[in-house]
Design a protein around this motif. Structure first.
Motif, short mmCIF file in Angstrom:
data_model
loop_
_atom_site.label_atom_id
_atom_site.label_comp_id
_atom_site.label_asym_id
_atom_site.label_seq_id
_atom_site.Cartn_x
_atom_site.Cartn_y
_atom_site.Cartn_z
N TYR A 192 55.54 7.12 -30.80
CA TYR A 192 54.89 6.67 -31.79
C TYR A 192 54.51 5.08 -31.12
O TYR A 192 55.26 4.58 -30.46
CB TYR A 192 55.82 6.17 -32.80
CG TYR A 192 56.50 7.50 -33.71
CD1 TYR A 192 56.08 7.89 -34.80
CD2 TYR A 192 57.58 8.27 -33.26
CE1 TYR A 192 56.25 9.28 -35.32
CE2 TYR A 192 57.93 9.24 -33.68
CZ TYR A 192 57.30 9.81 -34.83
OH TYR A 192 57.82 10.89 -35.63
N THR A 193 53.29 4.55 -31.30
CA THR A 193 52.84 3.31 -31.06
C THR A 193 52.45 2.57 -32.12
O THR A 193 52.35 3.00 -33.63
CB THR A 193 51.75 3.49 -30.34
OG1 THR A 193 50.30 3.90 -31.03
CG2 THR A 193 52.12 4.69 -28.94
N GLU A 194 51.92 1.33 -32.26
CA GLU A 194 51.47 0.45 -33.29
C GLU A 194 49.94 0.82 -33.68
O GLU A 194 49.63 0.45 -34.39
CB GLU A 194 51.67 -0.99 -32.83
CG GLU A 194 53.07 -1.36 -32.82
CD GLU A 194 53.32 -2.80 -32.50
OE1 GLU A 194 52.28 -3.58 -32.28
OE2 GLU A 194 54.11 -3.45 -32.67
N ARG A 195 49.51 1.67 -32.78
CA ARG A 195 47.96 2.32 -32.97
C ARG A 195 48.13 3.44 -34.06
O ARG A 195 47.24 3.97 -34.59
CB ARG A 195 47.29 2.79 -31.98
CG ARG A 195 46.93 1.54 -30.97
CD ARG A 195 46.56 2.08 -29.48
NE ARG A 195 47.04 2.88 -28.93
CZ ARG A 195 46.91 3.64 -27.65
NH1 ARG A 195 45.75 3.34 -27.30
NH2 ARG A 195 47.82 4.23 -27.08
N LEU A 199 55.34 0.66 -37.11
CA LEU A 199 55.23 -0.58 -37.98
C LEU A 199 56.16 -1.83 -37.27
O LEU A 199 55.57 -2.87 -37.20
CB LEU A 199 55.56 -0.47 -39.60
CG LEU A 199 54.88 0.47 -40.43
CD1 LEU A 199 55.33 0.66 -41.83
CD2 LEU A 199 53.44 0.25 -40.20
N ALA A 200 57.01 -1.49 -37.03
CA ALA A 200 58.11 -2.47 -36.45
C ALA A 200 59.28 -1.93 -35.59
O ALA A 200 59.59 -0.97 -35.88
CB ALA A 200 58.61 -3.36 -37.36
N VAL A 285 55.50 4.39 -40.36
CA VAL A 285 55.02 5.30 -41.72
C VAL A 285 55.69 6.39 -41.96
O VAL A 285 55.92 7.16 -40.85
CB VAL A 285 53.52 5.60 -41.24
CG1 VAL A 285 52.89 6.28 -42.40
CG2 VAL A 285 52.77 4.23 -41.21
N ALA A 286 55.99 6.59 -43.11
CA ALA A 286 57.02 7.85 -43.41
C ALA A 286 56.57 9.23 -42.58
O ALA A 286 55.25 9.54 -42.96
CB ALA A 286 57.09 8.02 -44.73
N LYS A 299 56.22 3.14 -28.22
CA LYS A 299 55.60 2.11 -27.23
C LYS A 299 55.15 0.82 -28.11
O LYS A 299 54.36 1.14 -28.91
CB LYS A 299 54.39 2.95 -26.35
CG LYS A 299 53.87 1.97 -25.48
CD LYS A 299 52.91 2.69 -24.56
CE LYS A 299 52.09 1.79 -23.39
NZ LYS A 299 51.33 2.53 -22.71
N THR A 300 55.76 -0.40 -27.93
CA THR A 300 55.36 -1.36 -28.57
C THR A 300 54.03 -1.96 -28.31
O THR A 300 53.54 -1.92 -26.85
CB THR A 300 56.50 -2.48 -28.82
OG1 THR A 300 56.80 -3.02 -27.37
CG2 THR A 300 57.95 -1.90 -29.27
N SER A 301 53.66 -3.13 -28.97
CA SER A 301 52.27 -3.82 -28.51
C SER A 301 52.72 -4.65 -27.17
O SER A 301 51.70 -4.89 -26.69
CB SER A 301 52.15 -4.71 -29.74
OG SER A 301 53.10 -5.73 -29.93
#
Length: 332
Positions: A192-195, A199-200, A285-286, A299-301
């Motif tokens: 999961y990434t912020e793209r 979300l956080a 996101v669910a 992977k975060t921003s």
């Protein structure tokens, strides 16, 4: 949401709202489902659809992605309680089907028959409540002689799995699955990434009291003739050296009858503890595909890459929105 009792269908496509599915790996019965229904569904008789006399619900989530609908099976749950609300609706609480094992302890302590294999004994412990399946990679090994269980089916299954490095879980198919305990951070189920869905993923710091001493206690025989074994495995590398202090986790199992077996269980517990770097809560996101025990990457921003095993989650089924995922972060 469909409601059944035994082979009888009580409701198809039950109108419901405020549906939330939560799961916590450390609980005896990990899954809890809550939802609401209109006032006409308030139970009056024991065999009404939303009463708690053996009624079960089968839940699907329907996702609409770019105009295309996809159904995701969220599994089976047994209704446990209901309460009429001030607005006339009924709020319902249900638990995963593991509750059927926990509510029905065996009358007497027992042991596997001599030469019994894993699947045979797991099915005996589960009784007629749930069919048992060995997931890929789990061998149907012959069990050691002299094993002994107490009355609790759930504790016996836990000890059986712990002694072999396995975990048990009820799948969406309503079967009890025995699977390998995931500790390998190199095999990731999803990223999961912020793209996309992340979300956080706030970073936090807290002394969590993680055990650096794993002591496993076991015994063979019973009564005055019982022989007790204890083995300890230590995690002494930094930051869990002497300055960290001693945090001991003691696990008592009946799934082994030798000092070697107890030491092996302690070593597995220590190895698992060494792989867990910390804990982390995510907001995504669910995503209804997530299950307890999955290994996911985040992977975060800022470029930070976190890999962890799913230890709990809270999924808003009917309202959409964000989902909380709790991870046991695995060391690389």
């Amino acid at each position: 949401m469909d409601v059944v009792r035994g082979s009888r269908v009580l409701a198809l496509g039950l109108p419901c709202s405020d549906v939330v599915l939560e799961a916590t790996a450390s609980k005896v019965v990990p899954e809890q489902l809550t939802f609401s229904a209109d006032h006409q569904w308030v139970p009056v008789d024991p065999l009404d659809a939303l009463n708690s006399f053996g009624q079960r619900v089968h839940v699907w989530q329907v996702l609409d992605v770019a105009g295309e609908q996809t159904e995701v099976d969220l599994g089976w749950y047994q209704l446990d309680s209901w309460k009429e609300q001030e607005n006339g609706s009924v709020a319902v609480v249900a638990y995963g089907l593991g509750i059927r094992l926990d509510e029905d302890p065996m009358v007497w302590p027992s042991s596997p028959r001599r030469g019994a294999r894993l699947l045979e004994e797991a099915q005996r412990l589960a009784g007629d409540h749930l069919p048992v399946i060995l997931d890929p990679g789990v061998e149907n090994v012959v069990l050691d002689d002299g094993l002994a269980w107490g009355r609790s089916r759930t504790e016996a299954l836990r000890d059986l799995c712990l002694s072999l490095g396995l975990v048990s879980r009820v799948g969406v198919d309503g079967y009890l699955h025995l699977a390998r305990h995931r500790t390998d951070s190199r095999v990731i189920d999803a990223i999961y990434t912020e793209r996309d869905l992340l979300l956080a993923a706030p970073r936090t710091g807290k002394r969590e009291g993680r055990a650096n001493r794993q002591t496993v206690v076991g015994s063979s025989g019973s009564g005055e003739d019982a022989t007790k074994f204890a083995a300890t495995a230590e995690l002494t590398t930094s930051p869990f050296d002497a300055d960290y202090g001693v945090v001991r986790e003691i696990t008592e199992i009946s799934g082994t009858t030798s000092r070697v077996g107890v030491q092996a269980a302690a070593s597995r517990a220590q190895s698992d503890a060494a792989m867990r770097a910390t804990t982390r809560s995510l907001e995504i996101v669910a995503d209804p595909r997530i299950e307890l025990g999955d290994v996911i990457g985040v992977k975060t921003s800022t470029g930070e890459l976190v890999v962890g095993r799913v230890d709990g989650y809270s999924l808003p089924v009917s309202t959409g929105g964000s989902m909380r995922v709790d991870l046991e972060v695995l060391a690389w």
